[in-house]
Design a protein around this motif. Structure first.
Motif, mmCIF file in Angstrom:
data_model
loop_
_atom_site.group_PDB
_atom_site.id
_atom_site.type_symbol
_atom_site.label_atom_id
_atom_site.label_comp_id
_atom_site.label_asym_id
_atom_site.label_seq_id
_atom_site.Cartn_x
_atom_site.Cartn_y
_atom_site.Cartn_z
ATOM 1 N N ALA A 53 1.522 25.901 58.314
ATOM 2 C CA ALA A 53 2.539 24.959 57.838
ATOM 3 C C ALA A 53 3.348 25.570 56.704
ATOM 4 N N LEU A 54 4.624 25.179 56.666
ATOM 5 C CA LEU A 54 5.507 25.434 55.530
ATOM 6 C C LEU A 54 5.971 24.081 55.013
ATOM 7 N N PHE A 55 6.023 23.933 53.691
ATOM 8 C CA PHE A 55 6.386 22.640 53.137
ATOM 9 C C PHE A 55 7.176 22.811 51.849
ATOM 10 N N GLY A 56 7.896 21.776 51.499
ATOM 11 C CA GLY A 56 8.659 21.807 50.253
ATOM 12 C C GLY A 56 9.099 20.411 49.866
ATOM 13 N N GLN A 57 9.225 20.190 48.577
ATOM 14 C CA GLN A 57 9.684 18.898 48.072
ATOM 15 C C GLN A 57 10.471 19.135 46.787
ATOM 16 N N GLY A 58 11.623 18.503 46.704
ATOM 17 C CA GLY A 58 12.472 18.681 45.530
ATOM 18 C C GLY A 58 12.943 17.348 44.993
ATOM 19 N N THR A 59 13.234 17.317 43.700
ATOM 20 C CA THR A 59 13.732 16.108 43.041
ATOM 21 C C THR A 59 15.022 16.419 42.308
ATOM 22 N N TRP A 60 16.050 15.608 42.598
ATOM 23 C CA TRP A 60 17.321 15.697 41.899
ATOM 24 C C TRP A 60 17.370 14.589 40.843
ATOM 25 N N HIS A 61 17.546 14.962 39.599
ATOM 26 C CA HIS A 61 17.649 13.987 38.518
ATOM 27 C C HIS A 61 19.137 13.626 38.370
ATOM 28 N N LEU A 62 19.548 12.638 39.154
ATOM 29 C CA LEU A 62 20.970 12.309 39.265
ATOM 30 C C LEU A 62 21.535 11.776 37.963
ATOM 31 N N THR A 63 20.752 10.988 37.257
ATOM 32 C CA THR A 63 21.108 10.520 35.909
ATOM 33 C C THR A 63 19.836 10.558 35.073
ATOM 34 N N GLY A 117 6.836 21.479 58.126
ATOM 35 C CA GLY A 117 6.721 21.841 59.525
ATOM 36 C C GLY A 117 5.342 22.412 59.780
ATOM 37 N N THR A 118 4.650 21.886 60.770
ATOM 38 C CA THR A 118 3.282 22.299 61.082
ATOM 39 C C THR A 118 3.185 22.707 62.542
ATOM 40 N N SER A 158 4.558 19.688 64.567
ATOM 41 C CA SER A 158 4.664 18.367 63.944
ATOM 42 C C SER A 158 5.531 18.422 62.693
ATOM 43 N N PRO A 159 6.601 17.641 62.639
ATOM 44 C CA PRO A 159 7.391 17.540 61.410
ATOM 45 C C PRO A 159 6.897 16.387 60.536
ATOM 46 N N SER A 160 7.059 16.537 59.237
ATOM 47 C CA SER A 160 6.808 15.468 58.277
ATOM 48 C C SER A 160 7.978 15.429 57.308
ATOM 49 N N GLY A 161 8.219 14.252 56.727
ATOM 50 C CA GLY A 161 9.344 14.154 55.814
ATOM 51 C C GLY A 161 9.197 13.009 54.826
ATOM 52 N N LEU A 162 9.957 13.093 53.736
ATOM 53 C CA LEU A 162 9.934 12.071 52.688
ATOM 54 C C LEU A 162 11.323 11.946 52.075
ATOM 55 N N LEU A 163 11.764 10.707 51.879
ATOM 56 C CA LEU A 163 12.960 10.392 51.106
ATOM 57 C C LEU A 163 12.581 9.309 50.108
ATOM 58 N N SER A 164 12.929 9.517 48.833
ATOM 59 C CA SER A 164 12.496 8.571 47.807
ATOM 60 C C SER A 164 13.551 8.451 46.718
ATOM 61 N N LEU A 165 13.752 7.207 46.256
ATOM 62 C CA LEU A 165 14.598 6.918 45.100
ATOM 63 C C LEU A 165 13.754 6.220 44.044
ATOM 64 N N GLY A 191 4.802 10.982 58.900
ATOM 65 C CA GLY A 191 3.683 11.908 58.935
ATOM 66 C C GLY A 191 3.087 11.983 60.321
ATOM 67 N N GLU A 192 2.486 13.127 60.652
ATOM 68 C CA GLU A 192 1.853 13.316 61.947
ATOM 69 C C GLU A 192 0.550 14.079 61.782
ATOM 70 N N LYS A 193 -0.387 13.783 62.649
ATOM 71 C CA LYS A 193 -1.555 14.653 62.762
ATOM 72 C C LYS A 193 -1.770 14.993 64.228
ATOM 73 N N SER A 194 -2.328 16.143 64.469
ATOM 74 C CA SER A 194 -2.366 16.697 65.816
ATOM 75 C C SER A 194 -3.333 15.941 66.707
ATOM 76 N N GLY A 195 -3.283 16.265 67.976
ATOM 77 C CA GLY A 195 -4.173 15.662 68.949
ATOM 78 C C GLY A 195 -5.604 16.129 68.779
ATOM 79 N N GLY A 196 -6.511 15.598 69.593
ATOM 80 C CA GLY A 196 -7.920 15.917 69.479
ATOM 81 C C GLY A 196 -8.573 16.093 70.830
ATOM 82 N N VAL A 197 -9.853 16.452 70.780
ATOM 83 C CA VAL A 197 -10.640 16.720 71.977
ATOM 84 C C VAL A 197 -11.963 15.970 71.869
ATOM 85 N N ASN A 198 -12.341 15.301 72.930
ATOM 86 C CA ASN A 198 -13.644 14.644 72.994
ATOM 87 C C ASN A 198 -14.680 15.697 73.377
#
Length: 785
Positions: free
Chosen positions: A445-455, A466-467, A512-519, A536-543
């Motif tokens: 997986a590669l991941f990243g999260q950033g915050t813009w301080h608008l005011t 991305g996973t 599997s993609p994951s994402g976040l949007l927050s104010l 969010g997603e998690k992968s399939g499984g096997v019995n």
């Protein structure tokens, strides 16, 4: 978004009114408690200011966004528990965490059959080829099996519960939430502690810690514990007590810190359990079960509240687990921080189980598991204080799990397990069946999260992940051993239920993609509001059992991925000079392809089999709140709770309850298994100082959970009733010989409530349940020096 808008508009008025009322009640309290705040003359004096500082709540630092922050500044629902709180409330086991956390269900039978669910999502009792919807981390290392966290909570620094999908910053994808457990790090100042406790039912625990400097740049810490108890379920067959045993563990650490810009922490731990955990009582059964029991002369106990079983075979669990991790942190030029976390863990589980009766039908059965995992995480965190800050990283995970599913059947197997038409053929009598399963997992997986301080007050956060994950598996059942020679219909039944089977090579591939949007908006220095959308997603499984494969084919052993969309709207507030914190939030989560495991009976099969499936779609929505207050010096109060409506929006072809004769049922519109609608937890401690240097204290807690569905089929026989638990303790602290001694008496489950942690579907339409701990009193003596 339309379902979310409709849900919020429908719930807006009652939820807002409830939140306002809760806030006013928490803020107001008894007038005498806040008198110091309401007296302008007193607040103007220096003495009063000093008193306010003593009464103020301590700042809680979390790393939910992979950098140290005040929990009140993080725009997401987080509940924290300090190690001191866990110790004072005598919370020493993972299954007890639901007594102090909102929106959490812990289904516990033993280390393998355990699961942590958040907001009603993740109630899967056991599936070795399936990951949990709620992720559990130990010192930033993901634990692939929930049972890897089943050990005594020793030397804990802090526990953090994050609710909702957590993929854009945490290592492994999770759809329901994260339980992050952090242990105390080595210190350069000397710390020593020893504690012994004893109580009813043979309870004894001894634990100790020592920490300090080894050189000017190297510090070490070692902690160990040993716990034993007799158990609290009586086996009337031989008079022994079950659900007790021994647990022991040790954790060693080294911290290398040559300067302020670099630190390296090495942690190694080992835990062992040798017990009769997993003993369940007969909880509910249809007429068919009692007819079969009578047929073989069995005498099961009918009342689960008696806490009795009648078993003629061994009940035993052996767990060996441990691991090592290496965390390095570099402070780079320009204010950047680079982090590397390498982790390795192993988990070996060996059981022995009876068939819930004193008949010789199933002599021994269970699933032995051996799991190895390795993970590597890299993160780069930018400096803060500017317009934009971020965290980016990469994650690698590998696991190799193998299990052995075994059944040793006795001379009464046919009559107890098979329908009348075939139970005289000798098909299963004295037969032993063994199935081996294995699955390897590779995740990147590669991941990243950033915050813009608008005011100065408004922040916008975006995250992405991305996973890619691959799973390779195989299931092989060997030819049955033992049993008298049979032919015709008897041979057919034996081959169907215990015959040789090879699934061949099975594989799953998921991107599997994951994402976040927050104010988030800072209305005042003490009031933060936030809203977020996440996926969010998690992968399939096997019995990893033969299960339905002989009748339905090898593809029936595979289950698809689980996907969750989540919306949050909440606030965090601080009042009265840091003497009260009150946080609340609304949430709405939609889960597609919800993964679940249960027993079912495919067409052509004469016995139920374990089935892993995507249980359609699920909706979880509700409100959560938590408050902490220090109204007067020495008194700390904590309360949290949740209302959680968790429903199957679509679940056709669901398993049918044991009392039904149908082969397929529709649970659409019904409640999700294991999810209590109402949860409330309260705890508090009051301490005061006497003139002779003694510091007495009292603690108390109350935990309430409303009724819940016990098993995936929503059987009336497996419903778990609501219950409330009261825990109390009282003690005294005093300086002694350069240290501090703490002596206390305590009682858990003061009202001796009969309650159950999980229900489980078993043979002949019956259900068993895991019994919660009855009233237990004891004493503890601790010395810190």
């Amino acid at each position: 978004m339309r379902p979310l808008v409709r849900a919020l508009s429908t719930w807006r008025r009652p939820l807002v009114q409830s939140s306002i009322c809760l806030a006013l009640l928490a803020v107001a309290g008894p007038p005498s408690l806040w008198a110091a705040e309401q007296d302008p003359a007193q607040s103007a004096t220096a003495n009063s200011a000093a008193a306010d500082d003593e009464v103020a709540l301590s700042k809680v630092t979390v790393t939910a966004r992979r950098r140290a922050e005040d929990v009140q500044d993080v725009p997401t629902p987080i509940t924290t528990l300090s190690g001191t709180t866990l110790e004072s409330q005598k919370i020493t086991k993972v299954q007890d965490l639901q007594q102090v956390l909102p929106s959490v269900n812990v289904a516990f039978i033993h280390a393998r059959q355990s699961s942590v669910a958040v907001r009603g999502i993740g109630n899967n009792p056991a599936s070795d080829g399936l990951e949990g919807s709620a992720g559990v981390y130990l010192d930033n290392v993901y634990l692939s099996r929930p049972g890897m966290a089943v050990f005594d909570l020793l030397d804990i620094e802090q526990l953090e519960l994050l609710r909702g999908p957590q993929g854009t910053l945490f290592g492994k994808n999770t759809t329901a939430g994260v339980l992050n457990i952090s242990t105390r790090a080595p210190t350069f100042d000397t710390e020593r502690s020893v504690e012994v406790s004893g109580g009813e039912e043979g309870y004894f625990q001894g634990k100790g810690t020592i920490s300090g400097a080894l050189t000017d740049t190297l510090a070490g810490r070692i902690s160990a514990y040993r716990t034993r108890d007799d158990g609290y379920i009586k086996n009337t067959y031989d008079g022994h007590k079950l659900n007790g045993g021994e647990r022991e563990g040790v954790r060693g650490q080294l911290l290398f810190k040559p300067n302020d810009d670099f630190s390296l922490r090495w942690i190694t731990d080992y835990n062992h359990e040798d017990s009769s955990q997993g003993t369940t009582v007969l909880y509910g059964a249809p007429a068919t079960y009692w007819e079969r029991a009578a047929l073989v002369g069995a005498s099961p106990h009918r009342d689960p509240d008696d806490h009795k079983v009648n078993l003629d075979s061994r009940q035993h669990v052996s767990v060996h687990q441990g691991g090592t991790s290496l965390e390095a942190n570099w402070q780079l030029d320009g204010g950047y921080t680079f982090t590397s976390i390498s982790g390795y863990r192993f988990w070996n589980f060996s059981p022995a189980n009876d068939d819930t009766t004193d008949a010789s039908a199933i002599i021994n059965t269970g699933v032995e598991v051996h799991d190895r995992q390795f993970s590597q995480e890299f993160r780069l965190a930018s400096p803060t204080g500017g317009f934009f800050d971020y965290v980016v990283g990469a994650y690698i995970f590998n696991s190799n799990l193998g299990n052995k599913n075994f059944s040793v059947l006795g001379p009464d197997a046919d009559r107890f397990l098979l329908p009348t038409a075939v139970n005289g053929l000798g098909a299963l009598n004295n037969v032993t069946s063994v199935t081996n399963g294995k699955v390897t997992t590779e995740s990147y997986a590669l991941f990243g999260q950033g915050t813009w301080h608008l005011t100065d007050r408004l922040d916008f956060t975006a995250g992405v992940r991305g996973t890619y994950e691959e799973k390779e598996a195989k299931v092989e059942r060997f030819a049955p051993v033992g049993g008298a020679p049979v032919g015709g219909l008897g041979a057919y039944v034996r081959n169907l239920q215990a015959g040789a089977y090879d699934s061949g090579d099975l594989s799953l591939h998921n991107a599997s993609p994951s994402g976040l949007l927050s104010l988030s908006y800072r209305f005042t220095p003490d009031l933060l509001g936030y809203a977020s959308l996440s996926h969010g997603e998690k992968s399939g499984g096997v019995n990893l059992a033969t299960a339905s494969a002989p009748a339905l084919g090898a593809d029936s052993l595979l289950v698809g991925p689980e996907r969750a969309n989540d919306a949050e709207l909440g606030f965090k507030s601080t009042w009265f000079n840091q003497r009260l914190q009150f946080n609340a939030n609304l949430f709405w989560t939609g889960v597609h392809g919800y993964q679940a495991t249960t027993l079912a009976q495919p067409a052509g099969s004469v016995l139920p089999v374990a089935v892993l499936a995507n249980a359609g779609s699920v909706r979880s929505r509700g409100v959560e709140f938590e408050a902490s207050a220090r109204p007067i010096r020495g008194l700390t109060l904590n309360v949290n709770g949740s209302y959680n409506d968790v429903t199957y929006l679509s679940f056709k072809d669901a398993p049918c309850p044991g009392e039904s004769t149908a082969t397929s049922c529709d649970l659409t519109g019904q409640r999700v298994v294991g999810a209590s609608k109402w949860i409330g937890n309260f705890n508090g401690e009051y301490s005061w100082n006497l003139s002779n240097g003694l510091q007495p204290y009292v603690t108390g807690s109350y935990s309430y959970r409303s009724a819940a569905e016990g098993t995936l089929d929503n059987s009336n026989l497996s419903k778990i009733d609501g219950y409330g638990l009261v825990n109390l303790s009282a003690g005294v602290r005093s300086d002694l010989g350069g240290g501090q001694v703490d002596a206390s008496v305590w009682v858990r489950n003061l009202n001796n409530t009969d309650y159950y942690l999980a229900a489980f579907a078993t043979m002949n339409g019956a259900y068993t349940a895991s019994v919660g701990q009855p009233r237990t009193a004891g004493v503890s003596l601790r010395y810190d020096f």
